[in-house]
Design a protein around this motif. Structure first.
Motif, mmCIF file in Angstrom:
data_model
loop_
_atom_site.group_PDB
_atom_site.id
_atom_site.type_symbol
_atom_site.label_atom_id
_atom_site.label_comp_id
_atom_site.label_asym_id
_atom_site.label_seq_id
_atom_site.Cartn_x
_atom_site.Cartn_y
_atom_site.Cartn_z
ATOM 1 N N MET A 1 0.656 -1.294 0.081
ATOM 2 C CA MET A 1 0.334 0.304 0.126
ATOM 3 C C MET A 1 0.533 1.538 -0.092
ATOM 4 S SD MET A 1 -3.161 -0.850 0.154
ATOM 5 C CE MET A 1 -4.307 0.575 0.679
ATOM 6 N N SER A 2 0.174 2.312 -0.398
ATOM 7 C CA SER A 2 0.876 3.989 -0.636
ATOM 8 C C SER A 2 1.243 4.478 0.779
ATOM 9 C CB SER A 2 0.299 4.463 -1.893
ATOM 10 O OG SER A 2 1.063 5.484 -0.925
ATOM 11 N N THR A 3 2.267 4.923 0.993
ATOM 12 C CA THR A 3 2.810 5.137 2.639
ATOM 13 C C THR A 3 2.336 6.384 2.471
ATOM 14 O OG1 THR A 3 4.212 7.087 1.210
ATOM 15 C CG2 THR A 3 5.179 4.662 2.306
ATOM 16 N N THR A 4 1.404 6.823 2.007
ATOM 17 C CA THR A 4 0.425 7.952 2.521
ATOM 18 C C THR A 4 -1.188 7.867 1.837
ATOM 19 O OG1 THR A 4 0.565 8.724 -0.613
ATOM 20 C CG2 THR A 4 1.831 9.739 1.266
ATOM 21 N N GLN A 5 -0.742 6.527 2.430
ATOM 22 C CA GLN A 5 -2.898 5.905 1.980
ATOM 23 C C GLN A 5 -3.849 7.226 2.987
ATOM 24 O OE1 GLN A 5 -3.040 2.004 3.962
ATOM 25 N NE2 GLN A 5 -5.455 1.955 3.193
ATOM 26 N N GLY A 6 -4.770 6.871 2.255
ATOM 27 C CA GLY A 6 -6.029 8.353 2.856
ATOM 28 C C GLY A 6 -5.521 9.627 2.266
ATOM 29 N N ARG A 7 -4.234 9.761 2.011
ATOM 30 C CA ARG A 7 -4.206 11.512 1.486
ATOM 31 C C ARG A 7 -4.066 11.193 -0.166
ATOM 32 N NH1 ARG A 7 -0.489 11.777 5.159
ATOM 33 N NH2 ARG A 7 1.121 11.973 3.117
ATOM 34 N N ARG A 8 -4.888 10.667 -0.907
ATOM 35 C CA ARG A 8 -5.305 10.875 -2.513
ATOM 36 C C ARG A 8 -5.563 11.939 -2.949
ATOM 37 N NH1 ARG A 8 -8.090 6.181 0.337
ATOM 38 N NH2 ARG A 8 -6.803 4.619 -0.255
ATOM 39 N N ILE A 9 -4.736 11.934 -3.906
ATOM 40 C CA ILE A 9 -5.161 13.593 -4.825
ATOM 41 C C ILE A 9 -5.820 13.242 -6.145
ATOM 42 C CG2 ILE A 9 -3.094 15.338 -5.358
ATOM 43 C CD1 ILE A 9 -1.347 14.426 -3.852
ATOM 44 N N ALA A 10 -6.444 14.026 -6.889
ATOM 45 C CA ALA A 10 -6.823 14.074 -7.502
ATOM 46 C C ALA A 10 -7.045 15.281 -8.418
ATOM 47 C CB ALA A 10 -8.710 14.279 -7.327
ATOM 48 N N VAL A 11 -6.075 15.000 -9.612
ATOM 49 C CA VAL A 11 -5.346 15.927 -10.671
ATOM 50 C C VAL A 11 -6.478 16.072 -12.073
ATOM 51 C CG1 VAL A 11 -3.424 16.358 -12.654
ATOM 52 C CG2 VAL A 11 -3.674 14.930 -9.525
ATOM 53 N N GLU A 34 6.088 7.856 -3.957
ATOM 54 C CA GLU A 34 6.213 9.463 -2.880
ATOM 55 C C GLU A 34 5.252 9.375 -1.789
ATOM 56 O OE1 GLU A 34 7.070 13.397 -2.485
ATOM 57 O OE2 GLU A 34 8.559 12.330 -3.641
ATOM 58 N N LEU A 35 3.526 9.854 -3.309
ATOM 59 C CA LEU A 35 2.608 9.634 -3.004
ATOM 60 C C LEU A 35 1.602 9.546 -3.804
ATOM 61 C CD1 LEU A 35 2.191 12.381 -5.211
ATOM 62 C CD2 LEU A 35 2.524 13.620 -3.563
ATOM 63 N N GLU A 36 0.072 9.184 -3.017
ATOM 64 C CA GLU A 36 -1.458 8.417 -4.328
ATOM 65 C C GLU A 36 -1.734 9.739 -4.681
ATOM 66 O OE1 GLU A 36 -4.776 5.413 -2.771
ATOM 67 O OE2 GLU A 36 -3.147 6.180 -1.802
ATOM 68 N N ARG A 51 2.236 4.199 -19.764
ATOM 69 C CA ARG A 51 1.312 2.668 -19.139
ATOM 70 C C ARG A 51 0.317 3.611 -18.530
ATOM 71 N NH1 ARG A 51 2.158 -1.188 -14.680
ATOM 72 N NH2 ARG A 51 0.935 -3.028 -14.463
ATOM 73 N N LEU A 52 -1.352 2.921 -18.763
ATOM 74 C CA LEU A 52 -2.544 3.766 -18.043
ATOM 75 C C LEU A 52 -2.850 2.301 -17.202
ATOM 76 C CD1 LEU A 52 -3.716 5.602 -21.083
ATOM 77 C CD2 LEU A 52 -2.467 6.204 -18.952
ATOM 78 N N CYS A 53 -3.963 2.759 -16.229
ATOM 79 C CA CYS A 53 -4.846 2.053 -16.043
ATOM 80 C C CYS A 53 -5.823 2.729 -15.062
ATOM 81 C CB CYS A 53 -3.778 1.530 -14.404
ATOM 82 S SG CYS A 53 -5.504 0.293 -13.142
ATOM 83 N N GLU A 54 -7.105 2.251 -16.146
ATOM 84 C CA GLU A 54 -8.409 2.880 -15.929
ATOM 85 C C GLU A 54 -8.873 2.577 -14.728
ATOM 86 O OE1 GLU A 54 -11.328 3.337 -18.964
ATOM 87 O OE2 GLU A 54 -8.990 3.312 -20.858
ATOM 88 N N ILE A 55 -9.554 3.773 -14.175
ATOM 89 C CA ILE A 55 -10.234 2.622 -12.428
ATOM 90 C C ILE A 55 -11.980 3.214 -12.282
ATOM 91 C CG2 ILE A 55 -8.263 3.226 -11.158
ATOM 92 C CD1 ILE A 55 -8.727 5.676 -10.025
ATOM 93 N N SER A 56 -12.286 3.057 -12.100
ATOM 94 C CA SER A 56 -14.002 3.326 -11.336
ATOM 95 C C SER A 56 -13.975 3.530 -10.352
ATOM 96 C CB SER A 56 -15.033 1.979 -12.112
ATOM 97 O OG SER A 56 -14.625 0.923 -10.874
ATOM 98 N N VAL A 62 -3.989 2.439 -7.254
ATOM 99 C CA VAL A 62 -2.445 1.737 -7.808
ATOM 100 C C VAL A 62 -1.194 2.851 -8.879
ATOM 101 C CG1 VAL A 62 -4.592 0.279 -8.137
ATOM 102 C CG2 VAL A 62 -4.263 2.478 -9.427
ATOM 103 N N SER A 63 -1.722 3.842 -7.790
ATOM 104 C CA SER A 63 -0.557 4.619 -8.326
ATOM 105 C C SER A 63 0.508 4.463 -8.646
ATOM 106 C CB SER A 63 -1.163 5.924 -8.226
ATOM 107 O OG SER A 63 -0.698 6.264 -7.178
ATOM 108 N N ALA A 64 1.295 3.038 -8.001
ATOM 109 C CA ALA A 64 2.302 3.268 -7.724
ATOM 110 C C ALA A 64 2.834 2.278 -9.217
ATOM 111 C CB ALA A 64 2.838 1.954 -6.136
ATOM 112 N N SER A 65 1.805 1.402 -9.613
ATOM 113 C CA SER A 65 1.976 0.684 -10.895
ATOM 114 C C SER A 65 2.377 0.965 -12.207
ATOM 115 C CB SER A 65 2.252 -0.564 -10.292
ATOM 116 O OG SER A 65 0.678 -0.435 -10.268
ATOM 117 N N ALA A 66 0.496 1.898 -12.216
ATOM 118 C CA ALA A 66 0.707 2.399 -13.610
ATOM 119 C C ALA A 66 0.183 3.964 -13.448
ATOM 120 C CB ALA A 66 -0.527 1.287 -13.802
#
Length: 324
Positions: A1-11, A34-36, A51-56, A62-66
């Motif tokens: 899991m991300s080290t910043t779990q719970g602080r997700r940034i919408a871009v 570093e962050l999610e 490389r993309l990963c579409e999410i619903s 998933v941001s560490a890998s795609a």
């Protein structure tokens, strides 16, 4: 899991014809351990970049890998360097969608890629001067403050996008007081500074020099500061702007309140042109943005510098952590 779990940034994707997609990808590549984050936009506009990963589900880690993209269909393909009117409404709608996600708690901060205001006005009838005013309207907030921040300096212009001849009429005691109060509260809540020190610039050369070069300092600025100091606000000024930004002076305050756009932006862009971050204070959520435009002239050439986007994402994460 991300080290910043719970602080997700919408871009938000910003103008697809500009450098937004490129700096988003470069920033993700630099920060994915570093962050999610996740992007709201059309996956087709990013398909040739990474490389993309579409999410619903925007909470998916998933941001560490795609590069995770919450799909939002646009009206036309990405055409670098030339905004397509068919995409204008998509740009506007993505911003609104980002606000919905942060307000509902599905994201903890919003970071916005640059928009092209003329393209939005022409293609979507966009009625706002820029991002800041649109975000305030979406959040149903009457007054917000634009801060430009870097490691070396934080500045807040009281009046923003207007001609110099209009500044004097726009600069009212009420506006100055609101700006000071919102900046003071933002430094406490979002930057973790328990007792902010604010330096307030004068409007005129030498802060009016005792009234010889203008009386706004005596009749407008000083009375506001005098009224607020008994509440415990640490306010210095009115100060001469030409001695406010050298290294020793910057050590004495946490943010400088400036009277007009260039008085604030020239010093920070001179000190740290590539890494300045645009922050909106006074919103019910964290919002940052890179401090530059769409750069249509270099879009699609791989030349865009992602430094400001990287710093905007890092600051958004720190501000979300401070609020938490």
């Amino acid at each position: 899991m991300s080290t910043t779990q719970g602080r997700r940034i919408a871009v938000t994707c910003g103008e697809p014809a500009g450098i937004g997609p490129e700096i988003i990808v470069k920033a993700w590549q630099a920060l994915r351990g570093e962050l999610e984050l996740f992007v709201i936009g059309d996956p087709a506009h990013f398909a040739d970049l990474t490389r993309l990963c579409e999410i619903s589900n925007p909470t998916a880690d998933v941001s560490a890998s795609a590069l995770p993209i919450l799909p939002h269909k646009f009206g036309a393909p990405r055409s670098t360097g030339a905004p397509d009117a068919a995409n204008a409404q998509g740009v506007v709608d993505v911003i609104a969608r980002g606000v919905e996600l942060v307000c509902s708690g599905q994201a903890n901060a919003l970071c916005t890629a640059p928009i092209h205001k003329q393209a939005l006005q022409d293609g979507a009838g966009f009625i706002y001067p820029g991002h800041t005013e649109y975000l305030a309207a979406l959040a149903e907030v009457d007054t917000v403050v634009m801060m430009l921040a870097s490691e070396q300096l934080r500045v807040v212009p009281v009046t923003i996008h207007m001609a110099l001849e209009e500044v004097k009429a726009a600069l009212t005691p009420e506006l100055l007081e609101d700006t000071i109060r919102i900046t003071h509260a933002g430094l406490i809540r979002d930057f973790g500074i328990p007792a902010p020190r604010l330096a307030v610039a004068g409007l005129n050369p030498h802060a009016g020099e005792g009234g010889k070069m203008g009386r706004e300092e005596i009749e407008l600025i000083a009375p506001v500061l005098h009224r607020l100091r008994p509440e415990g606000l640490d306010l210095r000024g009115p100060m001469s702007a030409d001695t406010l930004f050298h290294a020793a002076a910057r050590e004495t305050y946490d943010a400088a309140i400036c009277m007009y756009h260039d008085q604030a932006l020239i010093p920070i862009k001179t000190l740290d042109f590539d890494r300045g971050v645009n922050v909106t204070l006074g919103l019910p959520f964290v919002r940052t943005s890179p401090d530059h435009g769409t750069a249509l002239d270099i879009a699609g050439q791989g030349r865009a510098n992602p430094s400001s986007m990287i710093e905007a994402l890092r600051l958004a994460d720190r501000m979300a952590q401070a609020r938490a």
